[in-house]
Design an enzyme around this catalytic site. Structure first.
Site, PDB file in Angstrom:
ATOM      1  N   GLU A   7      16.741  82.852  99.315  1.00 22.25           N
ATOM      2  CA  GLU A   7      16.913  84.278  99.063  1.00 22.25           C
ATOM      3  C   GLU A   7      17.423  84.507  97.700  1.00 22.25           C
ATOM      4  O   GLU A   7      18.096  83.875  97.194  1.00 22.25           O
ATOM      5  CB  GLU A   7      17.780  85.071 100.127  1.00 22.25           C
ATOM      6  CG  GLU A   7      17.680  85.194 101.344  1.00 22.25           C
ATOM      7  CD  GLU A   7      18.816  86.330 101.962  1.00 22.25           C
ATOM      8  OE1 GLU A   7      19.186  86.856 101.289  1.00 22.25           O
ATOM      9  OE2 GLU A   7      18.692  86.046 103.254  1.00 22.25           O
ATOM     10  N   ARG A  20       8.410  84.419 104.918  1.00 19.62           N
ATOM     11  CA  ARG A  20       9.768  84.344 105.732  1.00 19.62           C
ATOM     12  C   ARG A  20       9.683  85.723 106.536  1.00 19.62           C
ATOM     13  O   ARG A  20       9.658  86.771 105.738  1.00 19.62           O
ATOM     14  CB  ARG A  20      10.933  84.168 104.683  1.00 19.62           C
ATOM     15  CG  ARG A  20      12.140  83.973 105.211  1.00 19.62           C
ATOM     16  CD  ARG A  20      13.352  83.982 104.453  1.00 19.62           C
ATOM     17  NE  ARG A  20      14.835  83.708 104.821  1.00 19.62           N
ATOM     18  CZ  ARG A  20      15.568  84.611 104.418  1.00 19.62           C
ATOM     19  NH1 ARG A  20      15.160  85.710 103.786  1.00 19.62           N
ATOM     20  NH2 ARG A  20      16.835  84.248 104.863  1.00 19.62           N
ATOM     21  N   GLU A  50      22.808  82.717 106.654  1.00 15.87           N
ATOM     22  CA  GLU A  50      23.698  82.743 105.860  1.00 15.87           C
ATOM     23  C   GLU A  50      24.951  82.512 106.867  1.00 15.87           C
ATOM     24  O   GLU A  50      25.768  83.185 106.771  1.00 15.87           O
ATOM     25  CB  GLU A  50      24.001  84.261 105.137  1.00 15.87           C
ATOM     26  CG  GLU A  50      22.927  84.180 103.928  1.00 15.87           C
ATOM     27  CD  GLU A  50      23.153  85.601 103.067  1.00 15.87           C
ATOM     28  OE1 GLU A  50      22.798  85.461 101.896  1.00 15.87           O
ATOM     29  OE2 GLU A  50      23.859  86.318 103.525  1.00 15.87           O
TER      30      GLU A  50
END
Length: 373
Positions: free
Chosen positions: A276, A78, A169
């Site tokens: 994450e 990522r 997020e």
């Protein structure tokens, strides 16, 4: 806002933005198309570390970090992308270079659009400086054009990502103030959805083979996760994968993560990725920058801050994800596995993450590098 009302009501935008933004069209899924398991590492700081002379090794053999993690079972890397960052990293030129390296290592690529010049998270979703002052329709067009441009550059060099995050997020929205959800006691879901749909339409129009992830930070919060995804689905947002951040000192015990994932998968019929997570291998500090996780941080019982405790933690999270109903648990991504001391989180600062890596302070792989084997 009149513009936002028009978009939410299904009017076609001007300027060439696809009508798909107003009329969601779930992407047809190809029957039998393999869905690669996500056993990933976020290595977004790697190029910056290499440029100050840091290197990585595994049992004494110096190799690029992406090759080391690939050897130990990783399937994805990522990378975050900022628009015009204050440091010359995590920009498009560096993403293009890293994409070549990821593919050369035999790995899949997850591209994380922050849609900001710097860090984007639930408390910070700052519109890029060069995009500020645009009304909602213009900003949606900008998001679409930028996303298409980035993916077009990757396509031209044969390194399209297999998965894309359209925002990082985005629990409270993106591209503030236009795409901010919670404002003065009101909730502005249509405005946020307009921008999110623009990003997703650009991915769909580039390639139907790219999976789209929508990422929030509510790994251990089932009520918060439901609230968010219920609302964006009510707005007609078309996406493939739910991405969640989970750090136990912020998001609760492992049981809360498990309960959330096990509820979300059947509720929405979508794959889930813990995109994450991390855990300390030590509580000592590798530089002068105070670490985010330290001796005052409440850690999980039974998971000490040692390489062995770190390995046990990652394997437990992996087992929770793999136990999600309907086979919808696609995997996890360890955040900043290689952020050893040497570069900071902003210009002039140090490294607040150096005790969370899967490498020691000299770049030597820790036993926890075996987390995906």
């Amino acid at each position: 806002m009149a513009t936002a009302t028009a978009l939410a009501g299904g009017l076609t935008l001007g300027g060439g933005l696809p009508a798909a933004l107003a009329a969601p069209h779930p992407a047809p899924r190809q029957s039998g198309r393999p869905r690669p398991r996500v056993l990933g590492h976020d290595l977004s700081t790697l190029q910056q570390l290499e440029d100050v002379g840091k290197h990585f090794s595994d049992h004494g053999r110096v190799l690029p970090a992406e090759q080391i993690v690939a050897h130990h079972g990783a399937t994805f890397i990522r990378e975050r992308l900022w628009v015009q960052p204050p440091i010359p990293y995590n920009d498009l030129p560096h993403i293009l270079t890293m994409a070549h390296r990821i593919k050369a290592a035999g790995l899949h690529f997850l591209l994380d659009f922050h849609y900001s010049d710097f860090w984007a998270d639930p408390s910070h979703q700052t519109t890029p400086q060069s995009w500020q002052g645009q009304d909602l329709a213009t900003l949606a067009q900008t998001v679409y054009d930028y996303t298409r441009s980035v993916l077009g550059a990757l396509a031209r060099q044969g390194t399209l990502p297999e998965m894309v995050q359209t925002g990082n997020e985005v629990t409270a929205g993106m591209l503030w103030p236009q795409g901010q959800i919670y404002v003065n006691g009101t909730e502005r879901w249509p405005q946020f959805a307009t921008l999110l749909k623009a990003a997703i339409a650009a991915v769909r129009d580039t390639s139907r083979s790219i999976e789209v992830m929508v990422h929030i930070d509510r790994g251990g919060d089932n009520a918060g996760s439901r609230y968010f995804f219920d609302h964006i689905l009510a707005q007609g947002v078309d996406f493939d994968v739910i991405g969640l951040s989970y750090y136990p000192w912020w998001h609760g015990p492992l049981s809360a993560l498990q309960a959330n994932l096990n509820d979300l998968a059947p509720r929405y019929g979508k794959d889930l990725v813990v995109v994450e997570t991390a855990y300390p291998w030590t509580l000592t500090d590798g530089d002068s920058e105070p670490n985010i996780v330290n001796a005052q941080t409440p850690l999980l019982p039974g998971y000490p801050p040692t390489p062995e405790g770190q390995l046990a933690y990652i394997r437990t999270v992996r087992a929770i994800v793999e136990g999600v109903p309907q086979g919808r648990g696609r995997g996890l991504v360890y955040w900043e596995s290689a952020w050893i001391p040497g570069v900071g989180w902003e210009p002039g600062a140090g490294d607040a993450w150096d005790n969370m890596t899967l490498f020691d302070r000299q770049g030597r792989a820790l036993p926890s590098i075996r987390c995906y084997q």
